[in-house]
Design an enzyme around this catalytic site. Structure first.
Site, PDB file in Angstrom:
ATOM      1  N   ALA A  80       0.803  -1.218   0.000  1.00 39.13           N
ATOM      2  CA  ALA A  80       0.000   0.000   0.000  1.00 39.13           C
ATOM      3  C   ALA A  80       0.840   1.274   0.000  1.00 39.13           C
ATOM      4  O   ALA A  80       1.889   1.348   0.641  1.00 39.13           O
ATOM      5  CB  ALA A  80      -0.926   0.009   1.222  1.00 39.13           C
ATOM      6  N   VAL A 144       2.637  -1.889   4.205  1.00 40.28           N
ATOM      7  CA  VAL A 144       3.085  -0.565   3.769  1.00 40.28           C
ATOM      8  C   VAL A 144       4.278  -0.677   2.840  1.00 40.28           C
ATOM      9  O   VAL A 144       5.316  -1.223   3.204  1.00 40.28           O
ATOM     10  CB  VAL A 144       3.444   0.321   4.984  1.00 40.28           C
ATOM     11  CG1 VAL A 144       3.863   1.710   4.516  1.00 40.28           C
ATOM     12  CG2 VAL A 144       2.274   0.411   5.945  1.00 40.28           C
ATOM     13  N   CYS A 145       4.144  -0.121   1.639  1.00 40.23           N
ATOM     14  CA  CYS A 145       5.191  -0.213   0.627  1.00 40.23           C
ATOM     15  C   CYS A 145       6.500   0.414   1.097  1.00 40.23           C
ATOM     16  O   CYS A 145       7.575  -0.166   0.930  1.00 40.23           O
ATOM     17  CB  CYS A 145       4.730   0.463  -0.661  1.00 40.23           C
ATOM     18  SG  CYS A 145       5.989   0.573  -1.953  1.00 40.23           S
ATOM     19  N   PHE A 146       6.432   1.609   1.680  1.00 37.20           N
ATOM     20  CA  PHE A 146       7.650   2.348   1.997  1.00 37.20           C
ATOM     21  C   PHE A 146       8.321   1.878   3.285  1.00 37.20           C
ATOM     22  O   PHE A 146       9.385   2.371   3.633  1.00 37.20           O
ATOM     23  CB  PHE A 146       7.355   3.857   2.082  1.00 37.20           C
ATOM     24  CG  PHE A 146       7.390   4.536   0.742  1.00 37.20           C
ATOM     25  CD1 PHE A 146       8.510   5.236   0.329  1.00 37.20           C
ATOM     26  CD2 PHE A 146       6.311   4.451  -0.121  1.00 37.20           C
ATOM     27  CE1 PHE A 146       8.549   5.848  -0.911  1.00 37.20           C
ATOM     28  CE2 PHE A 146       6.335   5.060  -1.356  1.00 37.20           C
ATOM     29  CZ  PHE A 146       7.464   5.767  -1.751  1.00 37.20           C
ATOM     30  N   LYS A 160      14.207   4.663   2.161  1.00 33.55           N
ATOM     31  CA  LYS A 160      13.559   4.611   0.852  1.00 33.55           C
ATOM     32  C   LYS A 160      12.978   5.967   0.484  1.00 33.55           C
ATOM     33  O   LYS A 160      12.254   6.582   1.263  1.00 33.55           O
ATOM     34  CB  LYS A 160      12.462   3.544   0.878  1.00 33.55           C
ATOM     35  CG  LYS A 160      11.730   3.344  -0.439  1.00 33.55           C
ATOM     36  CD  LYS A 160      10.821   2.135  -0.335  1.00 33.55           C
ATOM     37  CE  LYS A 160      10.038   1.886  -1.601  1.00 33.55           C
ATOM     38  NZ  LYS A 160       9.271   0.630  -1.540  1.00 33.55           N
TER      39      LYS A 160
END
Length: 273
Positions: A80, A144-146, A160
């Site tokens: 996400a 969570v992507c980050f 990131k």
């Protein structure tokens, strides 16, 4: 032979429309009806996007509604992302194009060259690490992507900065990604389910330890237009392109509307997992 790429600057739009545009352009590129595309865009209202295979159960729907945030499922993988206060890019080209050749990793690394140059133009000391050492206790399958950078991810001081993902078809390839310009990265934790408030706070803390905004990297706010200009210049320098600046055609807009209605704004896609 002239290396012509189409440059498309899109006004801020809803999540379903943005994803429909990216997929429609894949189709037109595949048929040779559009030059390869560099598209730069933004989101209005803020939108939580899920990876193609991410469970919709990760989403706290009540809080999402309270915040007035959209929800969309991307055609690409990953986890996400809350799209707000950011520059989003999309690189779209036929699968036979030299930038996209050799598979996912090779094309990802080529595209990373232009991203790193764009950040260099902004005086950001970013790197792309072959192997990103996962912090102790990190969950690479978290929502969570980050929160957890991947190998070859673009980072600053180990955090990131740009999150990217790819969608490959036989005839065409899409890579799009997110550059957070400023703002509170932990806002995304409000839109995701946690067992309790303590778990949410822990997630927010991990996110701040592992991700960074452009403002944090530079100590100043970079506007969307300044970042976009750096992306455009870096892409042209990296790949030696000549720009064709052309808005979406009537045929493309018709396909975008169809994809938005039948796929990206439809529960059968958003809630498919």
């Amino acid at each position: 032979m002239t290396n012509i790429w189409r440059l498309l600057i899109s006004p801020p739009a809803r999540g379903a429309w943005n994803m429909a545009v990216d997929e429609a352009l894949m189709e037109f590129c595949a048929r040779g009806e559009s030059h390869p595309v560099l598209r730069l865009y933004a989101w209005e209202p803020p939108c939580l996007s899920l990876g193609q295979a991410q469970p919709v159960g990760d989403v706290h729907r009540t809080r999402l509604t309270e915040k007035g945030w959209d929800l969309v499922r991307r055609p690409t993988g990953g986890r996400a992302i809350l799209h707000t206060d950011e520059l989003t890019y999309a690189v779209i080209a036929p699968a036979t194009h030299e930038i996209m050749g050799g598979g996912l990793l090779e094309s990802y690394m080529r595209i990373s060259r232009f991203l790193l140059m764009a950040l260099d133009h902004l005086a950001v000391p970013a790197v792309s690490q072959k192997e990103y050492p996962l912090p102790e206790g990190a969950n690479p399958k978290g929502p969570v992507c980050f929160e957890v950078p991947s190998n070859y991810e673009i980072t600053v001081n180990g955090k990131k900065l740009i999150g990217s993902a790819q969608f490959r078809r036989k005839e065409s390839v899409l890579q799009h990604g997110s550059l957070p310009l400023y703002g509170d990265l932990t806002r995304i934790t409000l839109a995701l389910n946690h067992t309790d408030e303590e778990q949410r706070q822990q997630s927010a803390t991990r996110l701040l330890e592992r991700a960074i905004t452009l403002e944090q990297a530079l100590g100043r706010i970079v506007t969307w237009q300044e970042a976009a200009d750096a992306f455009i210049q870096a892409f042209a320098e990296t790949f030696g392109v000549t720009w064709e600046i052309r808005p979406l055609t009537s045929d493309e807009l018709a396909r975008v509307a169809q994809l938005e209605e039948e796929k990206y704004a439809h529960p059968s896609w958003t809630e498919r997992v």
